[in-house]
Motif scaffolding. Structure first.
Motif, PDB file in Angstrom:
ATOM      1  N   PRO A 276      54.642   2.068  28.069  1.00 33.53           N
ATOM      2  CA  PRO A 276      54.953   1.119  27.658  1.00 33.53           C
ATOM      3  C   PRO A 276      54.138  -0.291  27.197  1.00 33.53           C
ATOM      4  O   PRO A 276      52.771  -0.432  28.183  1.00 33.53           O
ATOM      5  CB  PRO A 276      55.272   0.492  29.379  1.00 33.53           C
ATOM      6  CG  PRO A 276      55.526   1.871  30.166  1.00 33.53           C
ATOM      7  CD  PRO A 276      55.281   2.434  29.296  1.00 33.53           C
ATOM      8  N   PRO A 277      53.806  -0.881  26.602  1.00 36.95           N
ATOM      9  CA  PRO A 277      52.798  -1.567  26.097  1.00 36.95           C
ATOM     10  C   PRO A 277      52.227  -2.974  27.000  1.00 36.95           C
ATOM     11  O   PRO A 277      53.826  -3.709  27.315  1.00 36.95           O
ATOM     12  CB  PRO A 277      52.893  -2.187  24.880  1.00 36.95           C
ATOM     13  CG  PRO A 277      54.604  -1.986  24.609  1.00 36.95           C
ATOM     14  CD  PRO A 277      54.818  -0.955  25.237  1.00 36.95           C
ATOM     15  N   PRO A 278      51.280  -3.940  27.278  1.00 38.85           N
ATOM     16  CA  PRO A 278      51.177  -4.737  28.388  1.00 38.85           C
ATOM     17  C   PRO A 278      52.311  -5.725  27.524  1.00 38.85           C
ATOM     18  O   PRO A 278      51.986  -6.010  25.995  1.00 38.85           O
ATOM     19  CB  PRO A 278      49.499  -5.203  28.419  1.00 38.85           C
ATOM     20  CG  PRO A 278      48.843  -3.948  27.560  1.00 38.85           C
ATOM     21  CD  PRO A 278      50.052  -2.924  27.122  1.00 38.85           C
ATOM     22  N   ALA A 279      52.037  -7.237  28.164  1.00 40.13           N
ATOM     23  CA  ALA A 279      52.945  -8.291  27.494  1.00 40.13           C
ATOM     24  C   ALA A 279      52.185  -8.293  26.083  1.00 40.13           C
ATOM     25  O   ALA A 279      52.436  -9.349  25.696  1.00 40.13           O
ATOM     26  CB  ALA A 279      53.617  -9.510  29.099  1.00 40.13           C
ATOM     27  N   ALA A 280      50.579  -8.918  26.480  1.00 40.31           N
ATOM     28  CA  ALA A 280      50.012  -9.444  25.489  1.00 40.31           C
ATOM     29  C   ALA A 280      49.941  -8.909  23.655  1.00 40.31           C
ATOM     30  O   ALA A 280      50.427  -8.873  23.263  1.00 40.31           O
ATOM     31  CB  ALA A 280      48.919  -9.469  25.935  1.00 40.31           C
ATOM     32  N   THR A 281      49.891  -7.263  24.130  1.00 40.62           N
ATOM     33  CA  THR A 281      49.997  -6.665  22.723  1.00 40.62           C
ATOM     34  C   THR A 281      51.701  -6.679  22.333  1.00 40.62           C
ATOM     35  O   THR A 281      51.468  -6.587  21.548  1.00 40.62           O
ATOM     36  CB  THR A 281      50.317  -4.953  23.221  1.00 40.62           C
ATOM     37  OG1 THR A 281      48.871  -4.674  24.069  1.00 40.62           O
ATOM     38  CG2 THR A 281      50.198  -4.328  21.649  1.00 40.62           C
ATOM     39  N   ILE A 282      52.299  -6.754  23.029  1.00 40.33           N
ATOM     40  CA  ILE A 282      54.152  -6.915  22.845  1.00 40.33           C
ATOM     41  C   ILE A 282      54.247  -7.847  21.927  1.00 40.33           C
ATOM     42  O   ILE A 282      54.262  -7.943  20.776  1.00 40.33           O
ATOM     43  CB  ILE A 282      54.896  -7.000  23.320  1.00 40.33           C
ATOM     44  CG1 ILE A 282      55.052  -5.529  23.898  1.00 40.33           C
ATOM     45  CG2 ILE A 282      56.571  -7.247  23.053  1.00 40.33           C
ATOM     46  CD1 ILE A 282      56.120  -5.379  25.589  1.00 40.33           C
ATOM     47  N   ALA A 283      53.748  -8.653  22.444  1.00 40.95           N
ATOM     48  CA  ALA A 283      53.283 -10.126  21.594  1.00 40.95           C
ATOM     49  C   ALA A 283      52.910 -10.156  20.726  1.00 40.95           C
ATOM     50  O   ALA A 283      53.743 -10.947  19.290  1.00 40.95           O
ATOM     51  CB  ALA A 283      52.897 -11.513  22.916  1.00 40.95           C
ATOM     52  N   PHE A 284      51.849  -9.449  20.616  1.00 45.15           N
ATOM     53  CA  PHE A 284      51.090  -9.538  18.904  1.00 45.15           C
ATOM     54  C   PHE A 284      52.109  -8.578  18.188  1.00 45.15           C
ATOM     55  O   PHE A 284      51.769  -9.224  16.826  1.00 45.15           O
ATOM     56  CB  PHE A 284      49.773  -8.948  19.261  1.00 45.15           C
ATOM     57  CG  PHE A 284      48.212  -9.527  17.855  1.00 45.15           C
ATOM     58  CD1 PHE A 284      48.672 -10.976  17.901  1.00 45.15           C
ATOM     59  CD2 PHE A 284      48.153  -8.159  17.078  1.00 45.15           C
ATOM     60  CE1 PHE A 284      46.766 -10.342  17.177  1.00 45.15           C
ATOM     61  CE2 PHE A 284      47.570  -8.707  16.633  1.00 45.15           C
ATOM     62  CZ  PHE A 284      46.939  -9.376  15.870  1.00 45.15           C
ATOM     63  N   ARG A 285      51.852  -7.329  18.161  1.00 46.12           N
ATOM     64  CA  ARG A 285      53.350  -6.982  17.218  1.00 46.12           C
ATOM     65  C   ARG A 285      54.190  -7.718  16.609  1.00 46.12           C
ATOM     66  O   ARG A 285      54.550  -7.892  15.963  1.00 46.12           O
ATOM     67  CB  ARG A 285      53.680  -5.991  18.423  1.00 46.12           C
ATOM     68  CG  ARG A 285      54.345  -4.338  17.516  1.00 46.12           C
ATOM     69  CD  ARG A 285      55.645  -3.622  18.674  1.00 46.12           C
ATOM     70  NE  ARG A 285      56.622  -4.196  19.266  1.00 46.12           N
ATOM     71  CZ  ARG A 285      57.168  -3.672  20.230  1.00 46.12           C
ATOM     72  NH1 ARG A 285      56.495  -2.372  20.990  1.00 46.12           N
ATOM     73  NH2 ARG A 285      56.978  -4.317  21.079  1.00 46.12           N
ATOM     74  N   ASP A 286      54.708  -8.199  17.928  1.00 42.80           N
ATOM     75  CA  ASP A 286      55.648  -8.985  17.044  1.00 42.80           C
ATOM     76  C   ASP A 286      56.106 -10.307  16.306  1.00 42.80           C
ATOM     77  O   ASP A 286      56.496 -10.467  15.232  1.00 42.80           O
ATOM     78  CB  ASP A 286      57.366  -9.549  18.687  1.00 42.80           C
ATOM     79  CG  ASP A 286      57.662  -8.607  19.576  1.00 42.80           C
ATOM     80  OD1 ASP A 286      57.687  -7.419  19.222  1.00 42.80           O
ATOM     81  OD2 ASP A 286      58.161  -9.118  20.992  1.00 42.80           O
ATOM     82  N   TRP A 287      54.796 -11.065  16.592  1.00 44.82           N
ATOM     83  CA  TRP A 287      54.515 -12.027  15.420  1.00 44.82           C
ATOM     84  C   TRP A 287      53.857 -11.008  14.585  1.00 44.82           C
ATOM     85  O   TRP A 287      54.250 -11.827  13.080  1.00 44.82           O
ATOM     86  CB  TRP A 287      52.820 -12.853  16.581  1.00 44.82           C
ATOM     87  CG  TRP A 287      52.190 -13.469  15.786  1.00 44.82           C
ATOM     88  CD1 TRP A 287      52.339 -14.853  15.354  1.00 44.82           C
ATOM     89  CD2 TRP A 287      51.661 -13.361  14.811  1.00 44.82           C
ATOM     90  NE1 TRP A 287      51.753 -15.178  14.410  1.00 44.82           N
ATOM     91  CE2 TRP A 287      51.115 -14.639  13.913  1.00 44.82           C
ATOM     92  CE3 TRP A 287      50.171 -11.940  14.574  1.00 44.82           C
ATOM     93  CZ2 TRP A 287      49.325 -14.368  13.506  1.00 44.82           C
ATOM     94  CZ3 TRP A 287      49.622 -12.003  13.399  1.00 44.82           C
ATOM     95  CH2 TRP A 287      48.722 -13.434  13.240  1.00 44.82           C
ATOM     96  N   LEU A 288      53.547  -9.887  14.168  1.00 47.54           N
ATOM     97  CA  LEU A 288      52.781  -9.262  13.121  1.00 47.54           C
ATOM     98  C   LEU A 288      54.009  -8.821  12.576  1.00 47.54           C
ATOM     99  O   LEU A 288      53.997  -9.559  11.373  1.00 47.54           O
ATOM    100  CB  LEU A 288      52.200  -7.784  13.409  1.00 47.54           C
ATOM    101  CG  LEU A 288      50.973  -8.074  13.846  1.00 47.54           C
ATOM    102  CD1 LEU A 288      49.549  -6.883  14.438  1.00 47.54           C
ATOM    103  CD2 LEU A 288      50.436  -8.748  13.032  1.00 47.54           C
TER     104      LEU A 288
END
Length: 312
Positions: A276-288
């Protein structure tokens, strides 16, 4: 110890920033100075060295061969200095560390990064430029952006999220394009430029074309895509450039793509550690993923289109 015969370090820094970005305005933004200050520093450097480092109109300024040679030496030198500079202890939230291909960072990611920062001001982002292998823990990487090439391995503990297709085609300076016919035969008459980071670019592009390219009149290789792109803009030859890397230079008129672009075998992917990635990583991945979806598709190659139509 003999005194070093170096020109102004401020001028060298300004020129190196311009060489990486290809535009005075982006270099000025990086160094927090005005466009005019960058221009004056480069003119000062040219005066000290006694050679022209840039040429062309102000709206499509490009490096001369002497300027390109200097830039090839300056970037790794400044990288070494940056790595050796002691840093104070981290204050505030730990930044999200994104390992990214250097030219993709300069030409695609960083120009869009203000949109992520505006949407997520609580997530500082540190872009770490790299083409090579990495280790999530040892290098402190939260997310890596790489070109997924068939047969090229990445860390086994990675989760891949493709977020953009790979399109590429021949690019060159407008003056060079004006000297040839916009055909395969015209392209073949020009010096051919390569990059060490993706040596298969020409052969992969050629596979989508009707017929085989003759042997090039000459060839030259560069360590990084951003030097390859600058060499093409300087009129040194023709390069096969990815759409994501050259889109802004095409829009500004520094480069032209007379044969359009074809879909390549690679994909641009976000790599994250398993689990499970941290919330910040999820946010950046989804933004990409959203930014990749909103990136316009390139003009297609008429040669390839005719060829695929004949096969049907």
């Amino acid at each position: 110890m003999a005194r070093r015969a170096l020109p102004s370090l401020n001028a060298l820094r300004a020129f190196e920033a311009f060489a990486r970005h290809g535009r005075m305005t982006l270099a000025a933004d990086e160094l927090c100075v005005t466009h005019g200050a960058i221009s004056r520093q480069i003119r000062q450097l040219e005066g000290q060295l006694g050679v022209a480092l840039t040429e062309g109109p102000r709206s499509r300024l490009r490096m001369t061969p002497q300027g390109l040679a200097l830039a090839l030496a300056l970037s790794p030198a400044f990288d070494q200095i940056e790595a050796a500079v002691p840093r104070p202890p981290q204050i505030g939230p730990r930044p999200l560390v994104v390992s990214c291909m250097p030219t993709f960072a300069m030409k695609w990611l960083i120009p869009r990064l203000p949109r992520f920062q505006a949407a997520h001001p609580e997530i500082p982002v540190r872009v770490m430029e790299s083409n090579g292998p990495f280790d999530y823990q040892a290098d402190g990487v939260d997310l890596a952006i790489r070109m997924r090439v068939p047969g090229r391995a990445y860390p086994e503990d990675s989760v891949e999220t493709p977020f953009m297709g790979h399109f590429h085609g021949p690019v060159m300076s407008p003056d060079l394009a004006a000297s040839i016919a916009p055909t395969l035969e015209g392209i073949s008459a020009l010096p051919r430029l390569h990059t060490r980071t993706f040596p298969e670019s020409w052969s992969e592009w050629e596979e989508k074309m009707p017929g085989k390219l003759p042997e090039p009149v000459s060839e030259q290789e560069f360590d990084h895509y951003f030097y390859l792109i600058e060499a093409a803009a300087a009129g040194m030859g023709v390069a096969v450039g990815p759409w994501a890397f050259v889109q802004r230079d095409l829009a500004s008129g520094r480069l032209v793509a007379p044969l359009g672009f074809v879909a390549g075998e690679a994909q641009v992917v976000a790599l994250t550690p398993q689990g499970p990635p941290p919330a910040a990583t999820i946010a950046f991945r989804d933004w990409l993923v959203e930014e990749g979806r909103s990136t316009p598709l390139p003009p297609t190659s008429p040669e390839a289109a005719c060829d695929s139509g004949a096969e049907r």
